[in-house]
Design an enzyme around this catalytic site. Structure first.
Site, PDB file in Angstrom:
ATOM      1  N   PHE A 181     -10.242   0.968   8.680  1.00 60.63           N
ATOM      2  CA  PHE A 181     -10.280   0.062   7.337  1.00 60.63           C
ATOM      3  C   PHE A 181      -9.322   0.654   6.364  1.00 60.63           C
ATOM      4  CE2 PHE A 181     -13.609  -0.745  10.021  1.00 60.63           C
ATOM      5  CZ  PHE A 181     -13.526  -2.752   9.504  1.00 60.63           C
ATOM      6  N   GLU A 182      -8.281  -0.148   5.611  1.00 60.02           N
ATOM      7  CA  GLU A 182      -7.060   0.381   5.218  1.00 60.02           C
ATOM      8  C   GLU A 182      -7.903   1.127   3.242  1.00 60.02           C
ATOM      9  OE1 GLU A 182      -5.459  -3.087   3.580  1.00 60.02           O
ATOM     10  OE2 GLU A 182      -6.706  -4.092   4.611  1.00 60.02           O
ATOM     11  N   PHE A 183      -8.585   0.499   3.162  1.00 56.18           N
ATOM     12  CA  PHE A 183     -10.028   1.340   2.399  1.00 56.18           C
ATOM     13  C   PHE A 183     -10.088   3.258   2.161  1.00 56.18           C
ATOM     14  CE2 PHE A 183     -10.711  -2.278  -0.926  1.00 56.18           C
ATOM     15  CZ  PHE A 183      -9.239  -3.081  -0.008  1.00 56.18           C
ATOM     16  N   GLY A 184      -9.927   3.399   3.738  1.00 51.88           N
ATOM     17  CA  GLY A 184     -10.498   4.461   3.993  1.00 51.88           C
ATOM     18  C   GLY A 184     -11.641   4.778   5.281  1.00 51.88           C
ATOM     19  N   GLU A 220       0.651  -1.358  -0.202  1.00 53.65           N
ATOM     20  CA  GLU A 220      -0.029   0.340   0.142  1.00 53.65           C
ATOM     21  C   GLU A 220       0.929   1.210   0.031  1.00 53.65           C
ATOM     22  OE1 GLU A 220      -2.968  -0.384   3.050  1.00 53.65           O
ATOM     23  OE2 GLU A 220      -3.567  -2.214   1.581  1.00 53.65           O
TER      24      GLU A 220
END
Lengths: 265, 261
Positions: B58-61, A107
């Site tokens: 959460f990594e997606f935001g 990432e």
């Protein structure tokens, strides 16, 4: 006012062999699936485009279909899989045989690489990858000394996609668009890519909320339901049955061909 | 051989035990990076039990979501439900690097005695036995969160002396190695939760140490299922079984559709 609406075939025709194609959304959400279908159709009828470098933050079904069709030489992703549905079968098939080049990413390397491109500089510094086996796989990723602290950092290089295709919820004809709250890295892709196409659920005269601005968009394609079987919140959830059918039926080139013939065309 | 399925006479399954053990490690008023699967269920259970102010990241935001509906994936709609922020991955990565995230929950295909994780490949990188999906946010969580908690299935193939590939840094090759590599001082592995046991790390040697066994399992069984020399705490505790309350919330509220349990 510039009307940027184009037919899907025209968008698919704009991807040339050998280019770096970035697909918006994330794993199983808001993927430009109708665009992928058009690209597959073009490939099956003309043999183009091929030798693609696929840039996908977290690659899912959309990428596995292109890999399975044999259109992809290189994958740049930090994750390639189908989350709860398991491994991406065609990526796994070719990767296990060493028959697809993988540019290993995380990432940090992808997001900072895009940020560097957006900022117009060659790299962004980070503490990602330190101490791991990742730098050895990527001799192109160098280190840099922080001139202020003297600290050695990883310098993630700028990433420049040739084409980015993003699925949006609403847009006007100029390409001002709303991609919803689950934004993935789409705002960054729009800023970083040379060419940007939107596929969009609905074209409306005026939007009250915009997270992609028109001047950055080169073309928009009307595609209601265009993310299916991935989800498009808040309009529709993912179609888990198709995902499940794919992982249950597809495991090698022969089973892929059977599946893809039903899916395209 | 012991069974890794439901214990005879118990009223819960191994997944439920794993989720409860992970949830008990989640502290109210802290920030926690939540990966896909078990950590999501654990975070939801913790919010409904003892940690209503757990800030999920959460990594997606999605940041600060209230997990009323179980997310099926880390970018699912539920990860944004009543969230305090909907940012994107770049923001989350940079925020983690800045040191804002206290706990990071992650997994991997292999773990070694120093808590390093492999989620890239089994076998030689260029001639793999199995290519895995890749780091995802694993490297980011392991590099930047203050304390990381690995959630794993416990067997000798997964608990190995030497990883095939280091994707995510633990204590690398021992005391001081993270700092030498340039990772932020004071960060690193904290706990490992498995279907058999709860483990931590020895404060000096940084090697994995058995803290507690899960109900129904002995210390000998845990050692037998670990592919490296596992240190023992002076007093190895026995984890309590899931309580009726934990099981009720887990089954009736957290995972009503039994997607995971």
């Amino acid at each position: 006012m510039v009307n940027k609406e184009i037919p899907m075939q025209e968008a698919a025709a704009g991807v040339s062999s050998g280019c770096t194609l970035a697909l918006g959304g994330m794993t199983l959400y808001r993927r430009p699936m109708e665009f992928v279908r058009a690209l597959l159709n073009r490939f099956y009828s003309t043999g183009e485009p091929r030798d693609l470098t696929l840039l996908s933050f977290a690659a899912g079904l959309e990428s596995d279909l292109l890999v399975g069709a044999g259109m992809v030489s290189r994958v740049r992703a930090c994750y390639f899989g189908l989350e709860i549905f398991g491994l991406a079968p065609m990526f796994t098939y070719y990767a296990n045989r060493g028959e697809i080049e993988i540019i290993e990413e995380t990432e940090a390397s992808l997001s900072l690489g895009l940020r560097a491109q957006i900022a117009g500089v060659g790299f962004m510094p980070s503490r990602g990858w330190l101490g791991t086996d990742l730098p050895a796989l990527r001799p192109d990723v160098r280190t840099i000394i922080d001139p202020y602290s003297g600290e050695e950092l990883i310098a993630f290089p700028a990433i420049r996609p040739d084409v980015a295709v993003i699925h949006a919820i609403q847009a006007d004809v100029e390409g001002n668009a709303d991609i919803g709250k689950n934004k993935s890295v789409d705002e960054e892709l729009v800023l970083a890519a040379d060419k940007v196409w939107l596929t969009v659920e609905q074209i409306i005269p005026e939007l009250s909320r915009v997270n992609v601005i028109g001047p950055l968009v080169d073309g928009i394609v009307k595609a209601p339901g265009g993310a299916l079987p991935s989800s498009c919140h808040p309009l529709y959830p993912m179609d888990g049955e198709i995902m499940l059918a794919y992982t249950e039926k597809v495991s090698d080139p022969a089973s892929f061909d059977v599946f893809i013939q039903q899916w395209v065309g | 051989m012991m069974s890794q399925t439901e214990m005879p006479g118990s009223n819960y399954n191994p997944a439920e035990m794993l989720i409860c053990t992970a949830a008990r490690l989640m502290t109210d008023n802290t920030t926690a990076f939540i990966g896909t699967g078990i950590p999501m269920l654990a975070a939801s259970l913790a919010q409904k039990m003892h940690a209503p102010n757990l800030v999920t990241v959460f990594e997606f935001g999605g940041t600060g979501a209230i997990l009323e509906e179980l997310p099926t994936c880390v970018g699912g709609e539920a990860t944004f439900h009543r969230a305090v922020a909907a940012s994107g991955i770049c923001d989350i990565v940079e925020t983690a690097q800045r040191g804002f995230i206290e706990y990071g929950f992650l997994g991997g295909a292999q773990i070694d005695p120093y808590g390093n994780l492999n989620s890239t490949v089994i076998g030689d990188y260029y001639h793999p036995k199995v290519r895995l999906p890749g780091s995802g946010g694993g490297n980011d969580v392991g590099s930047h969160c203050w304390q990381t908690i690995a959630i794993m299935r416990h067997d000798r193939k997964r608990f190995v002396e030497q990883l095939d590939f280091i994707t995510t840094p633990g204590f690398l090759d021992g005391p001081g190695a993270r700092e030498t590599a340039g990772l932020p001082p004071g960060t690193g592995p904290y706990r490992v939760v498995t279907n058999l046991a709860l483990m931590g790390y020895h404060p000096e040697s940084k090697r994995m140490i058995l803290l507690a066994t899960q109900p129904g399992f002995t210390v000998e069984q845990v050692l037998d299922f670990t592919g490296f020399e596992l240190l023992l705490a002076d007093q190895v505790e026995k984890n309590p079984s899931p309580t009726d309350e934990e099981l009720r919330i887990l089954r009736m509220e957290v995972d009503r559709d039994r997607l995971y349990i």
